[in-house]
Write an enzyme that holds these catalytic residues in place. Structure first.
Site, PDB file in Angstrom:
ATOM      1  N   LYS B  89       1.152  -0.700  -0.525  1.00 59.30           N
ATOM      2  CA  LYS B  89       0.246  -0.484   0.080  1.00 59.30           C
ATOM      3  C   LYS B  89       1.034   1.181   0.153  1.00 59.30           C
ATOM      4  O   LYS B  89       1.741   1.183   0.638  1.00 59.30           O
ATOM      5  CB  LYS B  89      -1.121  -0.036   1.526  1.00 59.30           C
ATOM      6  CG  LYS B  89      -1.971   1.169   1.853  1.00 59.30           C
ATOM      7  CD  LYS B  89      -2.319   0.856   2.668  1.00 59.30           C
ATOM      8  CE  LYS B  89      -3.991   1.876   3.016  1.00 59.30           C
ATOM      9  NZ  LYS B  89      -5.352   1.368   4.187  1.00 59.30           N
ATOM     10  N   SER B 164     -10.184   1.614   3.139  1.00 53.85           N
ATOM     11  CA  SER B 164      -9.098   2.489   1.517  1.00 53.85           C
ATOM     12  C   SER B 164      -8.339   1.840   1.425  1.00 53.85           C
ATOM     13  O   SER B 164      -7.918   2.260   0.302  1.00 53.85           O
ATOM     14  CB  SER B 164      -8.429   3.530   3.179  1.00 53.85           C
ATOM     15  OG  SER B 164      -7.959   2.754   4.103  1.00 53.85           O
ATOM     16  N   SER B 188      -9.513  -0.636   7.379  1.00 55.89           N
ATOM     17  CA  SER B 188      -9.070  -0.353   6.582  1.00 55.89           C
ATOM     18  C   SER B 188      -8.718  -1.760   5.098  1.00 55.89           C
ATOM     19  O   SER B 188      -8.571  -1.710   4.126  1.00 55.89           O
ATOM     20  CB  SER B 188      -8.224   0.514   5.636  1.00 55.89           C
ATOM     21  OG  SER B 188      -9.034   1.987   6.187  1.00 55.89           O
TER      22      SER B 188
END
Lengths: 95, 508
Positions: B89, B164, B188
């Protein structure tokens, strides 16, 4: 609870975020909606309850007060929007 | 086996465990694998937008180094995942890689050091494939707040992948990587894992170092893995977890092998079902899939007991005090002075700060900074942040009571499956309520995972959430592993080829 345009301008100043007059109403409407959600928790009776930040209630770790960081001036200045002579450059703040 | 680009015989959907075995048996090299996934990303990423940054030269250099380590015999216990590709990420700093956090603010930021979790995964031998798209500063549940555009859900390109960590989920789901990292502040990892039919774990707070992960809400943020299976998540957590003196909240405890309990039978397992997780507001297709999964668990020897978590209903309000408050403080560092965006025009220093932050942050991030600033402003601390902290304890006590009756808690990961782009983006509160079942584990710091357990009437993936007691990851992963041995929901693959053809035909 509802927020006024004045509240939004005051918070935006504290947060150092420019909010244009055309944005204020949208921000105000959305924040008011969010605060309506938040208000649900304010009425809960929490007298005598100790606040919690960590589930395992650990104490913060201490470390020796020693210099461990190497000198990485060049690498760290490489991301600066403006720098000069090994320093970060900002607009003049002292007349 | 010869592997060259996507013409190879390599299965893009191989698990981490399978990839590890193939590498150890010398059936494939790290470089061949890296080339395979990079070639696939080149074809599919323009449609999916899962990666923000790819750097093939760097990736291939890492892969060749992994092959060299194996040739030197350094492939034992010290490097259990030697040569296995992973993508991170774009909230994890990796020295020399652009690290954007999904924001214009950091669009040109090149990390000067590496996150501890990435360092330890690299030590374990993993090869970095690239940096993954995400909601801006991890604030969002649909990946629609990214400055770099939304990620598409590989199972339905018109739907969101969740957020997210949307890029992290989409990449594994589309076979662009066998594993990815994410972060979970309010759901997330778990919610995108559900939306993209994956297994995703948020470990106990303090298990994975936060050093080098761009901070959103420091008392809630936790790193974790995405993969197809629970077994893979256990292998990945072995490489991610560990004490780190550079993170003051990192737990100091002996290393643990998270795979050690995988083969434990489920007989005698007591599953708690909070009535608050099965009430109104949960989509009927989601409930049906979860009920079906619970039947499987009962057939495997587990028993279920109804429990109550009366204070969990305050999770979302408490979270929208704690997370914005901590974010407003953490994000004050973005001032246009030391790194990141700086406005081109301004009158003085104050004006530079204000314009820089107005331009550099997107609307959702600004909203949260404003909320946080308000609740921490003079005279409001006790009414908001302190009250939210007290509610965190009440919620944690609910769980403590529940664990007298059960070993783990189960329910749906999210109240509905992957939704269409734009369905919630104009109404922040609607978006926030999608995290209604995931947020409580962040507030308490407990571990929680999501694993695939079925589909709804539209064929969209449903996730089952398992919340466990502190430090109980090994057992929770074993529970999910036994379920995955009895079912094949986690093996579903998206039909990407026909979708790509229809996209090329001009669909939006």
């Amino acid at each position: 609870m509802s927020l006024s345009s004045n509240d939004i301008e005051r918070i935006a100043h504290l947060a150092r975020i420019a909010v244009t007059p055309s944005d204020v109403h949208d921000v105000e409407a959305k924040l008011t909606g969010i605060f309506r959600l938040i208000e649900e928790m304010r009425a809960v009776d929490t007298q005598g309850v100790a606040p919690m930040t960590h589930g395992l209630d650990m104490t913060l770790a201490l470390r020796p007060d020693a210099v461990t960081e190497p000198d990485r001036r060049e690498a760290l200045l490489a991301n600066a929007p403006a720098s000069e002579a090994g320093h970060f450059l900002v607009p003049k703040v002292i007349e | 086996m010869s592997v060259a680009g996507t013409q190879s015989g390599w299965d893009s959907f191989a698990t981490v465990a399978q990839t590890k075995r193939a590498l150890e048996a010398r059936q494939v090299s790290a470089e061949e694998l890296a080339r395979h996934y990079l070639a696939r990303a080149e074809i599919l990423n323009p449609t999916l937008n899962a990666f923000i940054t790819l750097d093939p030269e760097r990736t291939l250099a890492e892969a060749r180094a992994a092959d060299a380590r194996r040739a030197r015999g350094e492939d034992g216990e010290a490097a259990p995942l030697l040569g296995v590709p992973v993508a991170h990420k774009d909230i994890y700093l990796i020295e020399g890689w652009r690290t954007t956090c999904g924001s214009r603010m950091l669009a040109n930021f090149v990390a000067p050091y590496t996150a501890s979790v990435v360092e330890s995964m690299t030590r374990a031998g993993m090869v970095t494939l690239g940096k993954l798209n995400m909601d801006e500063f991890a604030m969002g549940s649909s990946n629609e707040t990214s400055y770099f555009g939304p990620v598409r859900n590989p199972f339905d390109l018109n739907r969101v992948p969740g957020g997210s960590s949307g890029g992290s989920a989409a990449a594994v789901a589309a076979g662009l990587a066998p594993a990815t990292t994410g972060t979970d502040t309010g759901g997330s990892i778990r919610q995108p894992a559900m939306f993209c039919n994956l297994t995703g774990l948020k470990p106990t707070y303090g298990i994975c170092s936060r050093y080098g992960i761009i901070a959103f809400a420091s008392s809630l943020d936790q790193a974790g893995p995405f993969a197809r299976t629970a077994e893979d998540c256990a292998l990945l957590l072995n490489a991610m977890a560990g004490h780190d003196p550079r993170d003051a909240t990192s737990l100091e405890r002996p290393r643990e092998d998270y795979t050690r309990r995988l083969e434990e039978p489920l007989a005698g397992l007591r599953i708690g079902l909070p009535r608050e997780f099965f009430g109104e507001g949960v989509d009927s297709g989601v409930l049906a899939a979860v009920e079906g999964a619970l039947e499987v668990y009962r057939a495997l020897g587990a028993t279920t007991v109804e429990i109550s978590l009366p204070n969990v209903k305050y999770s979302v309000p408490a979270y929208y005090v704690v997370a914005p408050a901590e974010a407003s403080s953490n994000l004050s560092r973005f001032d246009g002075v030391r790194y990141g965006h700086r406005a081109a025009e301004y009158d003085d220093l104050l004006d530079m700060y204000k314009r820089t932050r107005a331009e550099g942050f997107g609307a959702e991030v600004k909203r949260r900074i404003l909320i946080g600033t308000y609740v921490l402003s003079h005279g409001y601390y006790d009414a908001y942040y302190l009250q939210a902290g007290k509610l965190r304890r009440l919620i944690a006590e609910d769980f403590k009571r529940a664990y007298a009756e059960c070993d783990v808690v189960m329910g749906p990961t999210a109240p509905e499956t992957a939704f269409a782009f734009g369905a919630k983006s104009d109404d922040p509160v609607k978006m926030y309520l999608n995290d209604i079942f995931t947020i409580c584990a962040n507030l308490t710091g407990q571990p929680a995972l999501s694993h695939p357990c079925g589909v709804d009437a539209q064929g969209q993936a449903v996730g089952l959430q398992i919340i466990g007691n502190y430090l109980d990851e090994a057992r929770m992963l074993a529970i999910a592993h036994r379920f995955q041995q009895a079912t094949d929901w986690h093996m579903r693959r998206p039909a990407l080829e026909p979708m790509r053809a229809s996209m090329a035909g001009g669909a939006a």
